[in-house]
Design a protein around this motif. Sequence first.
Motif, mmCIF file in Angstrom:
data_model
loop_
_atom_site.group_PDB
_atom_site.id
_atom_site.type_symbol
_atom_site.label_atom_id
_atom_site.label_comp_id
_atom_site.label_asym_id
_atom_site.label_seq_id
_atom_site.Cartn_x
_atom_site.Cartn_y
_atom_site.Cartn_z
ATOM 1 N N GLY A 327 36.757 36.960 34.617
ATOM 2 C CA GLY A 327 35.198 36.797 33.919
ATOM 3 C C GLY A 327 34.265 37.949 34.411
ATOM 4 O O GLY A 327 33.035 37.795 34.078
ATOM 5 N N VAL A 328 34.696 38.924 35.041
ATOM 6 C CA VAL A 328 33.742 39.767 35.549
ATOM 7 C C VAL A 328 33.674 41.000 34.641
ATOM 8 O O VAL A 328 32.676 41.411 34.162
ATOM 9 C CB VAL A 328 34.393 40.624 36.807
ATOM 10 C CG1 VAL A 328 33.256 41.670 37.208
ATOM 11 C CG2 VAL A 328 34.361 39.485 37.922
ATOM 12 N N ARG A 329 34.762 41.787 34.270
ATOM 13 C CA ARG A 329 34.572 43.004 33.319
ATOM 14 C C ARG A 329 34.615 42.575 31.757
ATOM 15 O O ARG A 329 34.216 43.563 30.964
ATOM 16 C CB ARG A 329 35.717 44.000 33.747
ATOM 17 C CG ARG A 329 35.496 44.467 35.113
ATOM 18 C CD ARG A 329 36.865 44.723 35.762
ATOM 19 N NE ARG A 329 37.573 43.618 36.044
ATOM 20 C CZ ARG A 329 39.026 43.831 36.079
ATOM 21 N NH1 ARG A 329 39.644 44.860 36.259
ATOM 22 N NH2 ARG A 329 39.688 42.703 36.352
ATOM 23 N N TYR A 330 35.386 41.507 31.344
ATOM 24 C CA TYR A 330 35.371 41.360 29.939
ATOM 25 C C TYR A 330 35.797 40.013 29.745
ATOM 26 O O TYR A 330 36.321 39.218 30.740
ATOM 27 C CB TYR A 330 36.437 42.241 29.241
ATOM 28 C CG TYR A 330 37.760 42.463 30.191
ATOM 29 C CD1 TYR A 330 38.559 41.609 30.480
ATOM 30 C CD2 TYR A 330 37.797 43.911 30.491
ATOM 31 C CE1 TYR A 330 39.693 41.766 31.431
ATOM 32 C CE2 TYR A 330 38.898 44.103 31.163
ATOM 33 C CZ TYR A 330 39.952 42.987 31.471
ATOM 34 O OH TYR A 330 40.775 43.470 32.460
ATOM 35 N N GLY A 331 35.753 39.341 28.508
ATOM 36 C CA GLY A 331 35.954 38.050 28.189
ATOM 37 C C GLY A 331 34.902 37.205 28.779
ATOM 38 O O GLY A 331 33.823 37.227 29.209
ATOM 39 N N ARG A 333 33.050 34.177 30.655
ATOM 40 C CA ARG A 333 32.757 34.007 31.991
ATOM 41 C C ARG A 333 32.122 32.475 32.009
ATOM 42 O O ARG A 333 31.024 32.196 31.382
ATOM 43 C CB ARG A 333 31.560 35.164 32.398
ATOM 44 C CG ARG A 333 30.922 34.714 33.667
ATOM 45 C CD ARG A 333 30.154 35.659 34.250
ATOM 46 N NE ARG A 333 30.418 37.077 34.422
ATOM 47 C CZ ARG A 333 29.984 37.863 35.084
ATOM 48 N NH1 ARG A 333 28.721 37.550 35.702
ATOM 49 N NH2 ARG A 333 30.122 39.009 35.191
ATOM 50 N N LYS A 335 29.226 30.342 33.296
ATOM 51 C CA LYS A 335 28.243 30.862 33.930
ATOM 52 C C LYS A 335 27.389 29.632 34.817
ATOM 53 O O LYS A 335 26.361 30.019 35.276
ATOM 54 C CB LYS A 335 27.063 31.101 32.557
ATOM 55 C CG LYS A 335 27.591 32.418 31.949
ATOM 56 C CD LYS A 335 26.675 32.951 30.931
ATOM 57 C CE LYS A 335 27.276 34.289 30.412
ATOM 58 N NZ LYS A 335 27.239 34.285 29.028
ATOM 59 N N LEU A 340 31.061 33.378 43.586
ATOM 60 C CA LEU A 340 32.283 34.310 43.195
ATOM 61 C C LEU A 340 33.588 33.557 42.620
ATOM 62 O O LEU A 340 34.155 33.498 41.658
ATOM 63 C CB LEU A 340 32.191 35.595 43.698
ATOM 64 C CG LEU A 340 33.274 36.589 43.089
ATOM 65 C CD1 LEU A 340 32.483 37.198 41.654
ATOM 66 C CD2 LEU A 340 33.221 37.847 43.947
ATOM 67 N N ASP A 341 33.921 32.897 43.887
ATOM 68 C CA ASP A 341 35.319 32.212 43.700
ATOM 69 C C ASP A 341 35.332 31.144 42.541
ATOM 70 O O ASP A 341 36.140 30.899 41.696
ATOM 71 C CB ASP A 341 35.577 31.576 45.188
ATOM 72 C CG ASP A 341 36.539 32.538 45.981
ATOM 73 O OD1 ASP A 341 36.287 33.683 45.625
ATOM 74 O OD2 ASP A 341 36.768 32.083 47.236
ATOM 75 N N MET A 343 33.523 31.078 40.325
ATOM 76 C CA MET A 343 33.315 31.769 38.732
ATOM 77 C C MET A 343 34.844 32.143 38.314
ATOM 78 O O MET A 343 35.066 31.896 37.134
ATOM 79 C CB MET A 343 32.453 32.914 38.740
ATOM 80 C CG MET A 343 32.320 33.618 37.435
ATOM 81 S SD MET A 343 31.249 35.068 37.373
ATOM 82 C CE MET A 343 32.808 36.344 37.625
ATOM 83 N N TYR A 344 35.563 32.700 39.155
ATOM 84 C CA TYR A 344 36.995 33.008 39.080
ATOM 85 C C TYR A 344 37.581 31.761 38.453
ATOM 86 O O TYR A 344 38.276 31.752 37.523
ATOM 87 C CB TYR A 344 37.547 33.553 40.215
ATOM 88 C CG TYR A 344 37.235 34.928 40.579
ATOM 89 C CD1 TYR A 344 36.710 35.729 39.759
ATOM 90 C CD2 TYR A 344 37.257 35.161 42.165
ATOM 91 C CE1 TYR A 344 36.241 37.157 40.520
ATOM 92 C CE2 TYR A 344 36.957 36.355 42.626
ATOM 93 C CZ TYR A 344 36.411 37.380 41.720
ATOM 94 O OH TYR A 344 35.952 38.735 42.238
ATOM 95 N N ARG A 348 38.673 30.696 34.681
ATOM 96 C CA ARG A 348 40.242 30.901 34.367
ATOM 97 C C ARG A 348 40.558 29.070 33.786
ATOM 98 O O ARG A 348 41.536 29.284 33.024
ATOM 99 C CB ARG A 348 41.015 31.268 35.414
ATOM 100 C CG ARG A 348 40.582 32.768 35.678
ATOM 101 C CD ARG A 348 41.215 33.383 36.999
ATOM 102 N NE ARG A 348 42.567 33.218 37.338
ATOM 103 C CZ ARG A 348 43.398 34.013 37.008
ATOM 104 N NH1 ARG A 348 43.339 34.992 36.289
ATOM 105 N NH2 ARG A 348 44.873 33.536 37.361
#
Lengths: 495, 95
Positions: A327-331, A333, A335, A340-341, A343-344, A348
Amino acid sequence: MDLTRATITEIAAALDAGSLASTDLVEHTLRETGRLEPEVHAFLHVRDRESLLREAKESDAARRSGGVTSPLAGIPVAIKDNICTIGTPTTAGSRILEGFQSAYDATVIEKLKAAGALILGKCNLDEFAMGSSTENSAYGPTTNPWDPARVPGGSSGGSAAAVAAGMAFTALGSDTGGSIRQPAALTGVVGLKPTYGTVSRRGLIAFGSSLDQIGPLARCVADAALVFDAIAGNDPRDATSADIATGSACDTLHDSIDTIRVGVPRQSWGEGLDAGVEASVRSALDQLGPAVAEITAIDLPLLEASIPAYYLVATAEASANLSRFDGVRYGLRDKQAGTLDEMYKRTRGHGFGTEVKRRILLGTHALSSGYYDAYYLRAMKVRRKIADDFARAFETCDVIALPATPTPAFPIGEQIDDPITMYRNDLYTIAANLAGLPAISIPCGLHDDTLPLGVQLMAPRFEESRLLRVASHWEAKLGTLGRPPRISANGGDAR
Amino acid sequence: MTFDRSNLEHVARLAMLDLSDDELDSLAKDLDHVLSHFEAIQKIDVSDIDDTDLAKTITTPLRADTPAGSLSNEEATKQSARAEGGLFVVPKVIG
């Protein structure tokens, strides 16, 4: 010329003669996709008419001025949607990459474009190429052009169905455990998995990096050879790319095969092989017999063990490869996540489908502390033994022939909730990936006169020329399947 | 061995995967079933394969260490759900 069945060689000759234009090919594919896609759903994205026609006109103009050398020039090619292409979405059949636009073309796309081919669009697949039926796509299944109630195989099911239905002249797929050859067999087309390292993986969204290989799905062996010649070759931007010149497979396609020794694994005829498939493969071998030096029985004692070895190695690699989808660089996420954990995990959890989660979890377990030796390391050792078995077999034969699949195409929904049954579809194909060998599936008949079947050939590493030469002769002996798929024959009863 | 829901919860944490209650139940069952089938490879004699054998065919190609082009900062961050000033923005890591 019937453009739903014509070969690239025939089309290229007509283009050269001026009796056909690349714009005609674009019009044909767009008409056919418009007519058949509501039922087949082979594509996730078809490029817009204006861009395709503009490129086709440029190709036609280049041809008139003598600037065309490749037989692929002006030919629209369909691309599996786990291969990165500029200017179209690349989703890998996953929600987690919905709307993703690659910043670069995969090396195979650069090579196709350099040969003058047109990129037609992106084909449906099992999410991240994980599956044997194309039912695992987040965007809905593809149906088999021979019977819409059945799967086209997978994971390159969209590419196979597009070629089988006559919508595409040829297509690229990817094969990690049979994902080109199995759908080719179940839809009645030719599917080639090249030697590991022969075709660049740069720009292929990674599933099992030591197993993945891009290859063509085609209407005939000669077409597969043309596409293979265009996409093969060393790529310094892929660290696993082999720096070995294999030569043109097309140049030797029609050379004699009368010195070729064919080995048939005794283990091919084991439990789980459908009687109709066995009869068809045995009959195909009978037809090949007079053309080759000999057909002898060989042993691949670990063929059955290739299933657990493969599914442990491939999922272990997948668990690492798919960690990049965070979810960080592309695709996608999530919200709502506060940390951060979170969010991952939420990204996913929401973005991946069930089979992808199943495989990430299996692979993570196989690599985890306390289980690594028993699963991953042991699977890698079994993999080595399988490669050694092939090396021994190739001391007494030049190519190996065996079924491509244990059964014909199965009904949609029949195996989706039963991973073990689904994984067994790969019984005859995955050993070639574990050993890094080139392998091809060619059509060998119709099951109960309704569903296509494939027979498979394998050769030693980097012996694509030999593989394609034998396949080409065998294809000539076997003839065509006798009739087109139902959807082409009926003109597509699009709903 | 059997693979149960607690095994799955551990693996899901390692894999950074949020799973629903239903998924935890069904995937634990699936993986238990798959792993029990895969026990077959424990019976294969691999004593003749040394751990180091596995790396023998792998070579690492080297290239000249010369600068080459790459994606621009703008291209590299363009697909992110949230990027600012050429950087990827994520939830706060340190409170």
